[in-house]
Enzyme design. Structure first.
Site, PDB file in Angstrom:
ATOM      1  N   ASN A   1     -24.666   5.272 -39.590  1.00 24.61           N
ATOM      2  CA  ASN A   1     -25.422   5.434 -38.349  1.00 24.61           C
ATOM      3  C   ASN A   1     -25.608   4.006 -37.832  1.00 24.61           C
ATOM      4  O   ASN A   1     -26.369   3.234 -38.438  1.00 24.61           O
ATOM      5  CB  ASN A   1     -26.767   6.120 -38.628  1.00 24.61           C
ATOM      6  CG  ASN A   1     -27.485   6.509 -37.366  1.00 24.61           C
ATOM      7  OD1 ASN A   1     -27.221   5.952 -36.294  1.00 24.61           O
ATOM      8  ND2 ASN A   1     -28.412   7.451 -37.475  1.00 24.61           N
TER       9      ASN A   1
ATOM     10  N   LYS B   1     -27.788   1.572 -40.160  1.00 22.02           N
ATOM     11  CA  LYS B   1     -29.139   2.062 -40.440  1.00 22.02           C
ATOM     12  C   LYS B   1     -29.465   2.032 -41.941  1.00 22.02           C
ATOM     13  O   LYS B   1     -28.723   2.551 -42.774  1.00 22.02           O
ATOM     14  CB  LYS B   1     -29.265   3.496 -39.919  1.00 22.02           C
ATOM     15  CG  LYS B   1     -30.672   4.089 -39.957  1.00 22.02           C
ATOM     16  CD  LYS B   1     -30.656   5.441 -39.244  1.00 22.02           C
ATOM     17  CE  LYS B   1     -32.027   6.073 -39.211  1.00 22.02           C
ATOM     18  NZ  LYS B   1     -31.985   7.383 -38.448  1.00 22.02           N
TER      19      LYS B   1
ATOM     20  N   GLU C   1     -29.006  13.397 -42.405  1.00 21.94           N
ATOM     21  CA  GLU C   1     -28.523  12.012 -42.334  1.00 21.94           C
ATOM     22  C   GLU C   1     -28.123  11.490 -43.705  1.00 21.94           C
ATOM     23  O   GLU C   1     -27.201  10.679 -43.824  1.00 21.94           O
ATOM     24  CB  GLU C   1     -29.590  11.113 -41.713  1.00 21.94           C
ATOM     25  CG  GLU C   1     -29.776  11.351 -40.219  1.00 21.94           C
ATOM     26  CD  GLU C   1     -30.557  10.248 -39.552  1.00 21.94           C
ATOM     27  OE1 GLU C   1     -31.653  10.522 -39.058  1.00 21.94           O
ATOM     28  OE2 GLU C   1     -30.078   9.105 -39.530  1.00 21.94           O
TER      29      GLU C   1
ATOM     30  N   CYS D   1     -34.172   4.155 -35.344  1.00 18.55           N
ATOM     31  CA  CYS D   1     -34.978   5.340 -35.537  1.00 18.55           C
ATOM     32  C   CYS D   1     -35.955   5.293 -36.710  1.00 18.55           C
ATOM     33  O   CYS D   1     -36.979   4.650 -36.618  1.00 18.55           O
ATOM     34  CB  CYS D   1     -34.064   6.561 -35.625  1.00 18.55           C
ATOM     35  SG  CYS D   1     -34.948   8.049 -35.166  1.00 18.55           S
TER      36      CYS D   1
ATOM     37  N   ASN E   1     -33.780   9.202 -32.177  1.00 21.06           N
ATOM     38  CA  ASN E   1     -33.674  10.632 -31.862  1.00 21.06           C
ATOM     39  C   ASN E   1     -34.720  11.302 -32.759  1.00 21.06           C
ATOM     40  O   ASN E   1     -34.475  11.453 -33.964  1.00 21.06           O
ATOM     41  CB  ASN E   1     -32.311  11.213 -32.249  1.00 21.06           C
ATOM     42  CG  ASN E   1     -31.144  10.791 -31.374  1.00 21.06           C
ATOM     43  OD1 ASN E   1     -30.180  11.523 -31.225  1.00 21.06           O
ATOM     44  ND2 ASN E   1     -31.179   9.602 -30.808  1.00 21.06           N
TER      45      ASN E   1
HETATM   46  N1  ING Z   1     -35.383  10.802 -36.876  1.00 18.79           N
HETATM   47  C1  ING Z   1     -36.748  10.917 -37.250  1.00 18.79           C
HETATM   48  C2  ING Z   1     -37.515   9.613 -37.163  1.00 18.79           C
HETATM   49  O1  ING Z   1     -37.739   8.909 -38.129  1.00 18.79           O
HETATM   50  C3  ING Z   1     -38.414  11.846 -38.732  1.00 18.79           C
HETATM   51  C4  ING Z   1     -36.938  11.584 -38.568  1.00 18.79           C
HETATM   52  C5  ING Z   1     -39.090  12.638 -37.795  1.00 18.79           C
HETATM   53  C6  ING Z   1     -39.099  11.277 -39.752  1.00 18.79           C
HETATM   54  C7  ING Z   1     -40.483  12.856 -37.925  1.00 18.79           C
HETATM   55  C8  ING Z   1     -40.486  11.482 -39.917  1.00 18.79           C
HETATM   56  C9  ING Z   1     -41.163  12.271 -38.992  1.00 18.79           C
HETATM   57  O2  ING Z   1     -37.963   9.350 -36.045  1.00 18.79           O
HETATM   58  C10 ING Z   1     -34.413   9.918 -37.242  1.00 18.79           C
HETATM   59  N2  ING Z   1     -33.197  10.082 -36.676  1.00 18.79           N
HETATM   60  O3  ING Z   1     -34.611   9.017 -38.041  1.00 18.79           O
END
Ligand code: ING
Length: 314
Positions: free
Chosen positions: A110, A127, A146, A171, A196
């Site tokens: 990523n 990432k 992921e 992210c 995202n």
């Molecule tokens: N997405 C989310 C992020 O860390 C996540 C995964 C969502 C983690 C909500 C914790 C709480 O923003 C990605 N793509 O890392």
């Protein structure tokens, strides 16, 4: 001589599975042209900005999965981004799924790249913090694979670019204080990150109502605690039935949000970023050489020896 960068945080609305690379690149080009018209030198796109967020599905057909990755960057469909950047003098940060051949083996990351105003790639980041899970978990409303579809990157770098010191993240990296500190220790003055983020987090639905609060909390803290600008850019809206947060913003070294998107679609948030504002924090409150004590906390670098709450220890 003051050092300003006019930055455009280029939020994207949903990218649906049926949207072609060409469809998406047209949207990215519209952002580049609008940012140029507004006097910007740098455009920051989201994570996985060329495709839908495909880790939400358990894909068993390797060809179907591989179609979401870029084998070369620039490639046939993305080259126009680099050419336009050079023609307009507007560089960009772009998140995408990378399929690299390394020692004859296919490696999947990523990834984000930083491209200069001359259209040349300055740096690449892979990432580090991959959230979610590696095996199909049918109990979830949607998957977050992921850990299955990407390998973790080796770490965080910074690059001398745009008159300052620029770092990159992606992210979930933004939720970990180490992300900002490791780049802060390298002198970062502006950290670029796309995301995202679904509103709903299946393992912890009780956090859903706080998703936007947590989104800004971590980026504002990271900016302030390291005296750096942070540019956080969403892919938002209802993407293949999954509601994603927006919240794109540009955060000053003070921790204040100085520009933000107010929709969940394709929208620019623009700010004139004075890199010398970093100095005010890096030389006082967060003067690492004068005030930080790595000798006092260098011993604890893992959870080894953590004290568990009573009820968990039973
Ligand atoms: N997405 C989310 C992020 O860390 C996540 C995964 C969502 C983690 C909500 C914790 C709480 O923003 C990605 N793509 O890392």
């Amino acid at each position: 001589m003051p050092r300003f960068i006019n930055v455009a945080a280029a939020q994207l609305g949903p990218i649906q599975r049926a949207d072609s690379r060409r469809d998406v690149v047209e949207r990215l080009l519209a952002h580049l042209h609008q940012a140029h018209a507004m006097g910007c030198q740098l455009v920051v796109f989201p994570e996985l900005a060329l495709t839908t967020f495909f880790p939400r599905w358990y894909l068993e057909d390797p060809a179907e999965l591989d179609a979401f990755y870029e084998r070369e960057m620039p490639g046939a469909e993305t080259r126009v981004l680099f050419e336009t950047a050079a023609r307009l003098g507007v560089g960009f940060y772009l998140g995408y799924a990378e399929l690299a051949l390394e020692q004859g083996a296919a490696r999947r990351y990523n990834t984000s790249i930083l491209v200069g105003q001359d259209g040349a790639i300055i740096g690449k980041y892979r990432k580090v913090h991959l959230p979610g899970h590696a095996e199909h978990e049918p109990w979830r409303d949607f998957q977050h694979l992921e850990k299955r579809y990407f390998e973790p990157g080796p770490g965080f770098d910074v690059w001398r670019a745009y008159g300052g010191v620029i770092g990159m993240a992606l992210c979930n990296d933004r939720r970990w204080s180490e992300t900002y500190r490791v780049m802060g220790l390298q002198g970062a003055e502006m950290i670029l990150l796309g995301y995202n983020t679904p509103v709903h987090n299946p393992p912890a639905p009780e956090h859903d109502d706080l998703s936007m609060f947590h989104n800004h909390l971590v980026m504002q803290a990271g900016a302030y605690q390291n005296g750096t600008w942070v540019v956080g850019v969403a892919k938002g809206g209802k993407e293949e039935g999954c509601e994603m947060i927006g919240g794109t913003c540009i955060i000053a070294p003070s921790g204040e949000i100085v520009a933000a998107c107010s929709t969940k679609g394709d929208e620019l948030a623009i700010a004139r970023c004075d890199l010398d504002l970093c100095h005010s924090y890096k030389t006082t409150t967060f003067n690492f050489d004068r005030h930080r004590r790595p000798d006092a906390y260098g011993l604890i670098t893992s959870r080894r020896g953590a004290i568990e709450p009573e009820h968990l220890a039973a």
